[in-house]
Design a protein around this motif. Structure first.
Motif, short mmCIF file in Angstrom:
data_model
loop_
_atom_site.label_atom_id
_atom_site.label_comp_id
_atom_site.label_asym_id
_atom_site.label_seq_id
_atom_site.Cartn_x
_atom_site.Cartn_y
_atom_site.Cartn_z
N VAL A 14 -6.56 2.41 -1.68
CA VAL A 14 -5.94 1.33 -0.99
C VAL A 14 -5.61 1.28 0.39
O VAL A 14 -5.33 0.38 1.22
CB VAL A 14 -4.51 0.97 -2.08
CG1 VAL A 14 -4.73 0.71 -3.47
CG2 VAL A 14 -3.68 2.09 -1.71
N TYR A 23 -13.94 -2.31 -7.63
CA TYR A 23 -13.26 -1.28 -6.63
C TYR A 23 -13.74 0.25 -7.30
O TYR A 23 -13.51 1.32 -6.77
CB TYR A 23 -11.63 -1.39 -6.75
CG TYR A 23 -10.93 -2.65 -6.71
CD1 TYR A 23 -11.00 -3.17 -5.30
CD2 TYR A 23 -10.53 -3.44 -7.89
CE1 TYR A 23 -10.62 -4.24 -5.06
CE2 TYR A 23 -10.13 -4.49 -7.35
CZ TYR A 23 -10.14 -5.22 -5.96
OH TYR A 23 -9.53 -6.18 -5.62
N LYS A 26 0.66 -1.26 0.09
CA LYS A 26 -0.18 0.07 0.02
C LYS A 26 0.75 1.41 -0.09
O LYS A 26 0.27 2.52 -0.10
CB LYS A 26 -0.90 0.02 1.23
CG LYS A 26 -1.81 -1.09 1.22
CD LYS A 26 -2.74 -1.01 2.40
CE LYS A 26 -3.62 -2.12 2.84
NZ LYS A 26 -4.33 -2.00 4.02
N ASP A 53 -7.24 -8.89 -1.95
CA ASP A 53 -7.33 -8.23 -3.27
C ASP A 53 -6.44 -8.92 -4.00
O ASP A 53 -6.60 -9.36 -5.19
CB ASP A 53 -6.83 -6.70 -3.08
CG ASP A 53 -7.78 -5.93 -2.73
OD1 ASP A 53 -9.10 -6.09 -2.48
OD2 ASP A 53 -7.67 -4.72 -2.29
N ARG A 89 -5.04 -4.46 -8.13
CA ARG A 89 -6.38 -4.13 -8.18
C ARG A 89 -6.70 -3.57 -9.57
O ARG A 89 -7.63 -4.15 -10.03
CB ARG A 89 -6.64 -3.12 -7.00
CG ARG A 89 -6.77 -3.81 -5.46
CD ARG A 89 -6.65 -2.64 -4.55
NE ARG A 89 -7.53 -1.59 -4.59
CZ ARG A 89 -8.57 -1.53 -3.87
NH1 ARG A 89 -8.86 -2.46 -2.81
NH2 ARG A 89 -9.42 -0.44 -4.16
N ALA A 148 -7.57 -0.97 2.35
CA ALA A 148 -8.05 -2.33 1.54
C ALA A 148 -7.50 -3.53 2.26
O ALA A 148 -6.52 -3.34 3.00
CB ALA A 148 -7.40 -2.13 -0.04
N ASP A 149 -8.09 -4.77 1.84
CA ASP A 149 -7.53 -6.02 2.51
C ASP A 149 -6.62 -6.37 1.44
O ASP A 149 -7.14 -7.10 0.50
CB ASP A 149 -8.62 -6.82 2.80
CG ASP A 149 -8.18 -8.02 3.32
OD1 ASP A 149 -7.30 -8.67 2.99
OD2 ASP A 149 -8.98 -8.80 3.97
N ASP A 187 -9.61 1.80 -7.78
CA ASP A 187 -8.69 0.60 -7.69
C ASP A 187 -7.50 1.03 -7.45
O ASP A 187 -6.56 0.68 -6.38
CB ASP A 187 -8.63 -0.27 -9.12
CG ASP A 187 -8.55 0.76 -10.34
OD1 ASP A 187 -8.77 2.27 -10.20
OD2 ASP A 187 -8.30 0.39 -11.64
#
Length: 175
Positions: A100, A87, A48, A108, A64, A103-104, A96
């Motif tokens: 982030v 996304y 990330k 993803d 993503r 986000a997991d 997308d």
């Protein structure tokens, strides 16, 4: 326990004098592998992390994005499947890439693997010359060969971005 993206082997190459479909399948598989190898061994937080300022681009964002791109071109655009967005939304057309932080990454990553497998299965056995209607195409038609070539092009562009992000994260270079 902290999740890290698994290592992935490049795998064997197809015959360099093989058929066109075999070669396109192999080049697409290899482009996917190169992107996954840029993620290998990194934690969710590292995936990330933007590293090429002023860009906010991250490896997770790229993963993503390519999940969305494959889904769009193979299943939605070419096969005309009606699928929910993963996304993206009207509010976040670049979700997308942009969403982030919360986000997991593990989910993803798994979604990327599942979607690429679904795309492969969806077009397996379809002739490369098989064309479908596409009002945005200059001729009004789109064939599977063009989709393959476009996806390979898209991966080539984004794995170049991934190279820079990964090198800035931990110095890793190469595929």
């Amino acid at each position: 326990m902290t999740w890290t993206a698994p290592d992935i082997e490049r795998g064997p190459r197809t015959d360099m004098a093989g058929g066109e479909r075999e070669m396109l399948d192999d080049w697409l598989r290899l482009r996917r592998v190169f992107l996954l190898r840029k993620c290998a061994g990194l934690t969710a937080e590292q995936l990330k992390t933007p590293t090429v300022e002023p860009s906010g681009l991250t490896l997770l964002g790229l993963l993503r994005h390519m999940t969305e791109v494959e889904r769009w071109w193979f299943r939605e655009k070419y096969l005309h499947e009606e699928l929910p967005e993963l996304y993206l939304s009207e509010e976040y057309p670049d979700g997308d890439f942009d969403l982030v932080a919360d986000a997991d990454a593990e989910a993803d990553y798994a979604r990327f693997l599942a979607e690429t497998a679904a795309c492969d299965a969806a077009v397996a056995g379809i002739d490369l010359d098989a064309a479908v209607d596409d009002e945005k195409a200059p001729t009004g038609k789109l064939n599977l060969r063009w989709v393959y070539i476009h996806l390979i092009e898209e991966y080539a562009q984004h794995t170049g971005h991934a190279d820079m992000i990964r090198e800035r994260l931990d110095g890793m270079t190469g595929a």
